[in-house]
Design a protein around this motif. Structure first.
Motif, PDB file in Angstrom:
ATOM      1  N   ILE A 123       0.772  -1.158   0.008  1.00 15.35           N
ATOM      2  CA  ILE A 123       0.141   0.149  -0.080  1.00 15.35           C
ATOM      3  C   ILE A 123       1.028   1.303  -0.065  1.00 15.35           C
ATOM      4  O   ILE A 123       1.556   1.376   1.013  1.00 15.35           O
ATOM      5  CB  ILE A 123      -0.739   0.063   1.262  1.00 15.35           C
ATOM      6  CG1 ILE A 123      -1.858  -1.337   1.209  1.00 15.35           C
ATOM      7  CG2 ILE A 123      -1.731   1.422   1.154  1.00 15.35           C
ATOM      8  CD1 ILE A 123      -2.514  -1.430   2.610  1.00 15.35           C
ATOM      9  N   VAL A 124       0.960   2.087  -1.213  1.00 14.45           N
ATOM     10  CA  VAL A 124       1.871   3.280  -1.334  1.00 14.45           C
ATOM     11  C   VAL A 124       0.913   4.193  -0.848  1.00 14.45           C
ATOM     12  O   VAL A 124      -0.098   4.583  -1.344  1.00 14.45           O
ATOM     13  CB  VAL A 124       2.202   3.202  -2.805  1.00 14.45           C
ATOM     14  CG1 VAL A 124       3.100   4.593  -2.882  1.00 14.45           C
ATOM     15  CG2 VAL A 124       3.077   2.102  -3.307  1.00 14.45           C
ATOM     16  N   VAL A 125       1.277   5.051   0.196  1.00 15.29           N
ATOM     17  CA  VAL A 125       0.438   6.289   0.805  1.00 15.29           C
ATOM     18  C   VAL A 125       1.094   7.401   0.423  1.00 15.29           C
ATOM     19  O   VAL A 125       2.258   7.515   0.679  1.00 15.29           O
ATOM     20  CB  VAL A 125       0.614   6.121   2.456  1.00 15.29           C
ATOM     21  CG1 VAL A 125      -0.219   7.414   2.857  1.00 15.29           C
ATOM     22  CG2 VAL A 125      -0.276   4.637   2.841  1.00 15.29           C
ATOM     23  N   ARG A 126       0.322   8.405  -0.317  1.00 18.57           N
ATOM     24  CA  ARG A 126       0.822   9.764  -0.618  1.00 18.57           C
ATOM     25  C   ARG A 126      -0.093  10.644  -0.325  1.00 18.57           C
ATOM     26  O   ARG A 126      -1.583  10.271  -0.707  1.00 18.57           O
ATOM     27  CB  ARG A 126       1.090   9.582  -2.368  1.00 18.57           C
ATOM     28  CG  ARG A 126       2.372   8.596  -2.770  1.00 18.57           C
ATOM     29  CD  ARG A 126       2.555   8.781  -4.122  1.00 18.57           C
ATOM     30  NE  ARG A 126       1.485   8.119  -4.892  1.00 18.57           N
ATOM     31  CZ  ARG A 126       1.353   8.294  -6.308  1.00 18.57           C
ATOM     32  NH1 ARG A 126       2.298   9.070  -6.899  1.00 18.57           N
ATOM     33  NH2 ARG A 126       0.279   7.820  -6.987  1.00 18.57           N
ATOM     34  N   GLN A 127       0.261  11.639   0.068  1.00 19.77           N
ATOM     35  CA  GLN A 127      -0.684  12.784   0.360  1.00 19.77           C
ATOM     36  C   GLN A 127      -1.102  13.434  -0.966  1.00 19.77           C
ATOM     37  O   GLN A 127      -0.141  13.501  -1.889  1.00 19.77           O
ATOM     38  CB  GLN A 127      -0.186  13.881   1.325  1.00 19.77           C
ATOM     39  CG  GLN A 127       0.923  14.481   1.091  1.00 19.77           C
ATOM     40  CD  GLN A 127       1.170  15.564   2.100  1.00 19.77           C
ATOM     41  OE1 GLN A 127       0.375  16.053   2.747  1.00 19.77           O
ATOM     42  NE2 GLN A 127       2.484  15.940   2.297  1.00 19.77           N
ATOM     43  N   SER A 128      -2.191  14.076  -0.906  1.00 25.13           N
ATOM     44  CA  SER A 128      -2.735  14.830  -2.159  1.00 25.13           C
ATOM     45  C   SER A 128      -2.125  16.182  -2.068  1.00 25.13           C
ATOM     46  O   SER A 128      -1.938  16.782  -0.898  1.00 25.13           O
ATOM     47  CB  SER A 128      -4.106  15.023  -2.170  1.00 25.13           C
ATOM     48  OG  SER A 128      -4.724  15.518  -1.189  1.00 25.13           O
TER      49      SER A 128
END
Length: 1285
Positions: A123-128
């Motif tokens: 799960i690649v978590v990136r912020q908008s």
């Protein structure tokens, strides 16, 4: 090596036969973990909110959770900002104390228990991100009219990419067209600019969806100048020298702004959206079209955006690869560009994700991981999160590329296997466990579950089961006599039983049985097959006029066990919230319909299982709107062309147009119809008359009616001219014997054609060769010529003339001068008698010259002189029959037989009648006579009656005799045999002998002439019942008994009412007792009581103190008369308001007290004597005449015990006291005579009793013994005392 592969392939085929569907293991059984929910692989978060990374799993025992971050173990306990939800692996990151970018990493969740380990995807978590636009100063853009232009947007890079759109300062979207459109990167392209493109607020906006923020670029100013403006501007700098030509930019063929060159390439992944764009510039604006080279575009997945500039294909597949050509074209030429599309594919499942295996010890199984991609992906296996090559060896497990084969598994071999499929464009990760269990079967479908299905639909009855080994499912119905196999039943691998077309016979109880080697389990399920919901009467197409009401019916049939719900829609949406729309159980009513009510109405009947719907359209119509824009063209002397614009037809086609005109010169304000044209035309060529000031208007007609008139046209005046026609209806006739009146129908003002209208009248005798006499008269309608001979034919002409000339040559009409009375009578007049009531009259016609006028006909005057059987004359009123036309004979109907008639004939014309012919006479023959004037029955006896009659009033001849017929009539109105007698003409009475006594007879008597018998007169009578009746007073033996069937009619009045009794011997079935008030002033109707089958009736409705008339009525058939009895007068006595009780009178109380005192003395004496032992006469008499009702008197009030104060108003016991003071004996009451001696007691005139009260007679004593006693009267008590003394 090849041999080993063959064996492995054979083993694989064997195992494929044991492939099972993914089983849902009940959570109460041991099982490895299964991940049920996880965050997406590419997880974009909102930096303003806490980060939640989902990981949920199930298993038995419940699994524990751990995480890795960027490939290494993530110790959650060491990070105070991260917590894990209880009984879950979901992480919650609190960003209030940390920055979100610190947690932009790659996460993986692991769920494990003692049976295995499952892992999530990475799960690649990136912020908008929604960065601001870089600040820049944008200079105004000045361009020449007609050139192309590109306004760049270049939004900041965000995550995910922003949505671009162009607006102005007022936040209104800028209009786009085939000339101006937005590209995929957000730039705004102009194929050519126009002067109206000049503005200072071209603003590009970028909306970032995750943060819901909008960023704005600085406004761009665009000025579009033509050549004159540019020259004027630049001349100031260059010595007034023109730098540009005066013409705008030249027209040019298209060229592509995007993409550049003749060809380009594009790569797209399978399943994604392919978007290609071609934006061209040119003048005129180019049109864009798309084709696929050597193929066709997929129609269902293809769309065109931005005015054909963008080609969009969704859900791309490998077949979409190839060359696509876009073409830009305008009248000056075309341009082409080819885009080569390559389709790649990230890994994707071919037959779904690997399925869990539940195996019993010793069973075999297969795990498959079938996937594909472009380029071809690689497949790796792991067990419990560890690469399978690093996992403990297991002889029952064999890995063959995308397949793991399990052979003879044993308890403890449970594990979770991971299949990882990857290529350059992505990867797939799936968990599938192998659970080795020994478990008897169980059915997971709830017991006694009820399935409901609509008839003729498919029925699916579930029997979800679990067991290891996998249970075998069998189905039974009702009696379980045999398994359900074959048509119509279909068995599915998951245990579901399917009935493709369910019928009512399929309803009932079903039993599914699951069995394996460890046991058996059964479950009961019920199927109910319901009748389908059907709309029996659908709503119908309606056309209704505005303002009226309309009803849509929707009658539905449904299964009675299902609850229906009726819903109405309008144009596939909800009905408007309007009180004019009334929804009933099976209809929709719309009142006061308006134009907005037009549309499609749908009724939907829903049940829990099915639905049915039907639609109908409502068209609202109205009279058409009036035409407008009336114009007059092609104007000529006598014609003009009228054109108009139709108004709105209001949903009802215009059928025709009516054109009307107003003559403002002669008849201002009066509109007349001129002509009509079809509703498809909007012009009319109008023929006009001279000397009229025309104004026109037009009305439109549709199925509803005429529109309002249009506004009048302008006035069109026609010039005057000579008349086109002459008067019509020319007649010549005389009002006197020496004149000729010439009349005609005047011309109208429209026909006059000009001023000064008058007439030229011409006439001459027809039979004489004479000249025309001519006079000129004003605008009138007749002219009188005097001094003409009587009734001479004339030729006539009338010509119209005005100030501009005379009309055409008039036609000749014919007429006659005045008439006079005829001077001759018809000759050779004679009569021919046809029968006794009809005669024909003949005559010779009168010569026409003697008629002196138009022959109208002949009149016959006739009258009756006398009857031939009478010598005295009997003149009747004269009668006239008119025979129109040139007749020479006529018929005289309705004559009297055996009579002498006189008549004459006269001719008549329009002036009147001529002289009468000589009188003639004729006689009519005899006819049948009328009925005798009267018939009376007299002298009744036991066996004879006398009939008396008078001759007929209308004899119609000489009476030759009478015929008498008679027959008996029984009680049921049936007629007996007919007897017939012939009587001489001079007889007027006859006695009939040998009749039956007490019998009703019906008599018929008619008279005869030589022609025949006339109608009869009838009568009924009864022979007497007994000779004794003859001697009774009041019976007139000279007349027959009346026919009334009632005898012995009597009445008696009692407390209950008036009792009416009678005897009845008639045949009628309906007998009534009727009564009414004798003294009523108003005309009161008789009150009726039906008393069939009885001979007594108690009238209880009579009021006291009133006298009534009472009678009996027998009603027979409708053609028979009513039979009435004699009337009785019944008087009902008035009820006293308070009866006088003797026990309350003073004299009576004193008398009783005296008697009581005497009795007391007597008792004392008796007591003394008894003590001495002696007997006394009183004692003996008391012993002999013991009276049980005799009550001793009370010492305290000196009264007898029976007459107490609370009974003062009661009558004496055993007696009745009528209100009129009389005592009447009836069947239910004892008479006072019974208490006297020998019954000779009498009453005097005032109603008091004459005689003495004493004991009963010896005979009565003997008959009744000691059961009766004397009346407890005070007189008896005194008599007893006297006898004692």
């Amino acid at each position: 090596m090849m041999e080993r592969r063959r064996m492995d392939a054979a083993l694989l085929v064997l195992f494929l036969g044991h492939l099972t569907a993914a089983l849902e293991v009940p959570l109460d059984l041991p099982q490895p973990p299964t991940i049920t929910h996880q965050s997406p692989k590419d997880y974009i978060i909102d930096p303003r909110e806490n980060i939640i990374i989902h990981c949920e799993a199930k298993g038995k025992p419940h699994p524990s959770f751990s995480w890795t971050r960027n490939g290494t173990h993530f110790d959650i306990d060491e990070d105070p900002n991260v917590t894990m939800k209880p009984h879950s692996g979901t992480l919650v990151v609190d960003i209030s104390r940390a920055k979100a970018e610190h947690y932009e990493c790659v996460y993986q969740c692991t769920a494990r228990n003692k049976h295995g380990t499952a892992v999530s995807s990475n799960i690649v978590v990136r912020q908008s991100r929604s960065p601001l636009w870089s600040k820049e100063k944008i200079k105004p853009i000045v361009v020449q009219e007609g050139v192309s232009l590109v306004l760049p947007c270049r939004p900041p890079v965000g995550l995910p990419p922003p949505i671009i759109f162009w607006m102005d300062n007022y936040f209104q979207k800028l209009p786009q067209s085939s000339r101006v459109s937005q590209s995929l990167n957000g730039d705004l392209y102009f194929a050519n600019v126009l002067r109206e493109d000049s503005r200072n607020d071209y603003i590009c906006y970028a909306r970032f969806p995750y943060t819901q923020t909008i960023q704005q670029k600085q406004p761009i100013t665009v000025k579009v100048l033509n050549m004159d403006a540019i020259n004027d501007t630049m001349a100031a700098f260059y010595n007034d020298t023109d730098l540009f030509s005066e013409e705008p930019a030249d027209e040019r063929k298209p060229t592509f702004l995007v993409p550049s060159g003749n060809s380009s390439s594009k790569t797209v992944l399978r399943g994604q959206v392919l978007e290609m764009e071609c934006i061209a510039e040119g003048l005129p604006t180019p049109e864009i079209s798309w084709t696929k080279v050597s193929s066709v575009l997929p129609a269902k997945r293809t769309s065109f955006l931005h005015y054909q500039r963008t080609l969009r294909i969704v859900n791309v597949s490998e077949s979409d690869a190839g060359d696509y050509r876009c073409t830009g074209r305008n009248p000056l030429g075309s341009v082409h560009h080819t885009i080569h599309v390559t389709v790649k594919a990230a890994p994707y499942w071919i037959s779904g994700t690997p399925r869990n295996l539940v195996l019993a010890p010793g069973e075999n199984g297969v795990l498959t991981c079938r996937a594909s991609g472009t380029p071809k992906p690689s497949i790796t296996w792991a067990m419990n999160g560890i690469p399978i090559e690093n996992s403990p060896k297991d002889l029952s497990r064999k890995v063959e590329d995308d397949t793991i084969i399990f052979t003879d598994v044993q308890t403890g071999s449970s594990a979770v296997y991971q299949c990882n499929v990857s290529n350059d464009y992505g990867y797939l990760l799936s968990n599938a466990f192998v659970n080795v269990l020994s478990e008897p079967p169980r059915v997971l479908t709830p017991a006694n579950k009820v399935y409901q299905v609509i008839k003729n639909h498919r029925a699916l009855i579930d029997c979800a089961s679990f067991g290891s080994p996998i249970p075998k499912i069998e189905w039974f119905k009702d009696s379980r006599s045999s398994t359900l196999d074959g048509d119509p039943y279909i068995h599915h691998d998951n245990g579901t039983l399917e009935i493709q077309v369910a019928q009512a016979v399929n309803s009932g109880k079903y039993t599914c049985v699951a069995r394996n080697i460890l046991g058996i389990y059964e479950n009961h399920i019920y199927l109910e097959v319901k009748e389908p919901t059907r709309i029996l009467k659908q709503p119908e197409y309606k056309v209704v006029q505005r303002g009226r009401s309309v009803v849509f019916e929707c009658k539905v049939k449904h299964d009675p066990s299902l609850i229906p719900t009726m819903t109405w829609l309008k144009d596939d949406g909800e009905l408007p919230d309007d009180e004019r729309l009334i929804v009933d159980s099976d209809s929709l009513t719309i009142t006061d319909v308006t134009e907005n009510d037009a549309g499609v109405y749908t009724c939907i009947m829903n049940t829990t299982l099915d639905h049915d719907s039907a639609s109908a359209e409502l068209t609202v119509v109205e009279r058409p709107d009036p035409p407008t824009d009336l114009e007059l063209t092609d104007q000529k002397k006598r014609s003009v062309q009228l054109t108009w614009t139709p108004g709105d037809e209001n949903n009802s086609p215009i059928q025709k147009f009516l054109i009307q005109y107003e003559d403002k010169l002669h008849h201002r304000g009066d509109w007349h119809n001129l002509t009509e044209v079809l509703g498809t035309k909007t012009t009319a060529h109008l023929k006009l008359s001279p000397y009229v000031h025309y104004s026109f208007r037009v009305l439109a007609l549709n199925a509803v009616g005429f529109s309002r008139p249009s506004l009048p046209s302008r006035v069109f005046k026609t010039e005057a001219a000579a008349p086109d026609e002459n008067p019509t209806g020319i007649q010549g006739y005389g009002t006197e014997h020496d004149n000729l009146v010439i009349s005609w129908k005047r011309l109208t003002s429209l026909q006059s054609n000009g001023p000064g209208l008058h007439y030229k009248v011409m006439w001459r005798q027809k039979t004489v060769d004479s000249e025309w006499t001519t006079v000129t008269v004003a605008n009138t309608s007749k002219f009188v010529v005097s001094g003409t001979p009587t009734f001479v034919p004339y030729e006539l002409k009338v010509q119209a003339v005005n100030d501009h000339g005379a009309g055409p040559e008039p036609a000749i009409a014919h007429g006659y001068s005045g008439e006079d009375l005829p001077v001759a009578a018809p000759e050779n007049v004679q009569a021919v008698v046809r029968n006794s009531t009809v005669a024909d009259v003949h005559w010779d016609p009168v010569p026409s010259k003697l008629i002196r006028g138009h022959l109208k006909g002949y009149k016959v005057y006739y009258w009756k002189e006398r009857h031939l059987h009478k010598h005295n004359p009997h003149h009747s009123d004269q009668q006239v029959l008119t025979f129109s036309g040139n007749h020479t004979h006529g018929m005289l109907p309705g004559l009297h037989p055996f009579s002498l008639y006189s008549f004459n004939v006269r001719v008549y014309n329009g002036k009147g009648e001529g002289p009468a012919s000589l009188p003639q006479q004729f006689e009519t023959p005899e006819g049948v006579p009328g009925p005798p004037t009267s018939l009376i029955v007299t002298n009744p006896n036991l066996d004879s009656l006398t009939l008396e009659w008078n001759p007929p009033h209308v004899r119609n001849g000489r009476i030759t005799g009478y015929t008498l017929k008679y027959q008996p009539v029984n009680n049921s109105n049936e007629l007996g045999p007919v007897e017939e007698l012939a009587l001489p003409p001079n007889e007027t009475s006859f006695t009939l002998p040998n009749l039956k006594y007490s019998t009703r007879y019906k008599f018929y008597l008619n008279a005869k002439t030589v022609v025949g018998a006339g109608p009869a007169i009838s009568q009924e009578a009864i022979t007497i019942m007994d000779e004794a009746l003859i001697s009774q007073p009041g019976i007139d033996v000279g007349k027959a008994l009346p026919v009334s069937p009632f005898v012995n009619v009597n009445s008696s009045v009692g407390e209950s009412g008036a009792l009416i009794s009678w005897e009845y011997w008639g045949p009628e079935n309906n007998i009534y007792v009727e009564y009414k008030n004798q003294n009523s002033e108003a005309e009161e109707e008789w009150q009726k009581k039906l008393v069939n089958g009885s001979q007594t009736y108690m009238l209880k409705e009579l009021k006291g103190g009133i006298s009534y008339r009472v009678r009996l009525v027998a009603k027979g058939h409708h053609d028979q008369p009513l039979h009435l009895s004699k009337e009785l007068v019944v008087t009902v006595p008035a009820v006293a308001s308070r009866q006088v009780d003797i026990a309350t009178q003073g004299w009576f109380i004193g008398l009783m007290c005296a008697i009581a005192l005497l009795i007391l003395i007597l008792l004392i004496i008796c007591f003394i004597q008894r003590n001495k032992g002696g007997k006394y006469p009183v004692k003996e008499k008391e012993d002999a005449h013991t009276d049980p009702e005799f009550q001793p008197m009370k010492d305290d009030d000196c009264t007898f015990g029976e007459y107490s104060d609370n009974e003062d108003h009661k009558p004496l016991k055993g007696s009745r006291t009528p209100s009129n003071g009389t005592v009447k004996r009836d069947d239910s009451d004892d008479s006072l005579v019974d208490y006297g001696e020998g019954g000779d007691g009498q009453f005097n005139e005032d109603g008091s009793f004459i005689g003495q009260y004493s004991g009963k007679s010896a005979s009565r004593d003997t008959a009744e013994g000691h059961e009766s006693s004397e009346a407890p009267s005070p007189i008896n008590a005194m008599n007893s005392l006297n006898s004692f003394v």
